[in-house]
Scaffold this motif. Structure first.
Motif, mmCIF file in Angstrom:
data_model
loop_
_atom_site.group_PDB
_atom_site.id
_atom_site.type_symbol
_atom_site.label_atom_id
_atom_site.label_comp_id
_atom_site.label_asym_id
_atom_site.label_seq_id
_atom_site.Cartn_x
_atom_site.Cartn_y
_atom_site.Cartn_z
ATOM 1 N N LYS A 1 16.471 -20.603 -45.712
ATOM 2 C CA LYS A 1 17.373 -19.462 -45.512
ATOM 3 C C LYS A 1 18.556 -19.913 -44.669
ATOM 4 N N HIS B 1 20.075 -19.695 -47.659
ATOM 5 C CA HIS B 1 20.199 -19.958 -49.087
ATOM 6 C C HIS B 1 19.135 -19.149 -49.827
ATOM 7 N N LYS B 2 19.350 -18.923 -51.122
ATOM 8 C CA LYS B 2 18.460 -18.049 -51.888
ATOM 9 C C LYS B 2 18.078 -18.683 -53.217
ATOM 10 N N PRO C 1 10.747 -17.614 -54.909
ATOM 11 C CA PRO C 1 11.984 -17.165 -54.237
ATOM 12 C C PRO C 1 11.825 -16.862 -52.752
ATOM 13 N N HIS C 2 10.609 -16.677 -52.291
ATOM 14 C CA HIS C 2 10.383 -16.283 -50.902
ATOM 15 C C HIS C 2 10.348 -17.447 -49.918
#
Length: 156
Positions: A39, A41-42, A33-34
């Motif tokens: 970004k 967006h997630k 997720p990191h």
């Protein structure tokens, strides 16, 4: 690996982090997720069963829309190569409209870093063209930048 210019998109970058750390980040639900999508967006969820035929399921939020992407691992060579696809889901169930197969090749560099090659293979020239127009090079470049920033922050 022989690339097909009509259906394959690929780029190579030298990263200042070791293959072991790149591998750890790419194969852990904790880390994905990191960095996995550009970004802002997630990644909302990630479920990994790291074995050939094991699931690599992710849920994204892109511009307020929830997107599910389910797939499987096709090849796992620790710290060297990771291949996954959305052509199948767990249990080798064919996907109705697959997008691509991703191939990550990692090679150690003399300075302790990693030569990182990302390749996206598509079923057709049309799908490859659509992916290129969606911003494959910029998007995957941002992802690798986010990966480096995140991995360096792990302090390993």
């Amino acid at each position: 690996m022989q690339l097909d210019p009509d259906t394959d998109l690929s780029f190579t970058r030298d990263l200042p982090i070791p293959p072991s750390l790149v591998w750890e980040c790419w194969t852990s639900s904790e880390h994905i997720p990191h960095f996995f999508v550009p970004k802002p967006h997630k990644v909302l969820d990630c479920d990994i069963d790291l074995k050939v035929g094991g699931r690599f399921n992710t849920t994204f939020e892109v511009e307020g829309n929830r997107m599910e992407n389910n797939g499987v691992f096709l090849e796992i060579d620790p710290e060297r190569r990771l291949v996954f696809t959305d052509t199948y889901t767990e249990g080798w169930k064919p996907a109705p409209d697959p997008f691509m197969t991703a191939i990550l090749d990692l090679a150690p560099l003399d300075d302790g870093g990693t030569r990182y090659t990302a390749t996206a293979r598509h079923r057709s020239a049309e799908k490859a063209k659509a992916h290129k127009e969606m911003g494959f090079y910029d998007g995957w470049g941002i992802v690798v930048d986010q990966l480096v920033d995140y991995a360096q922050g792990l302090g390993r």
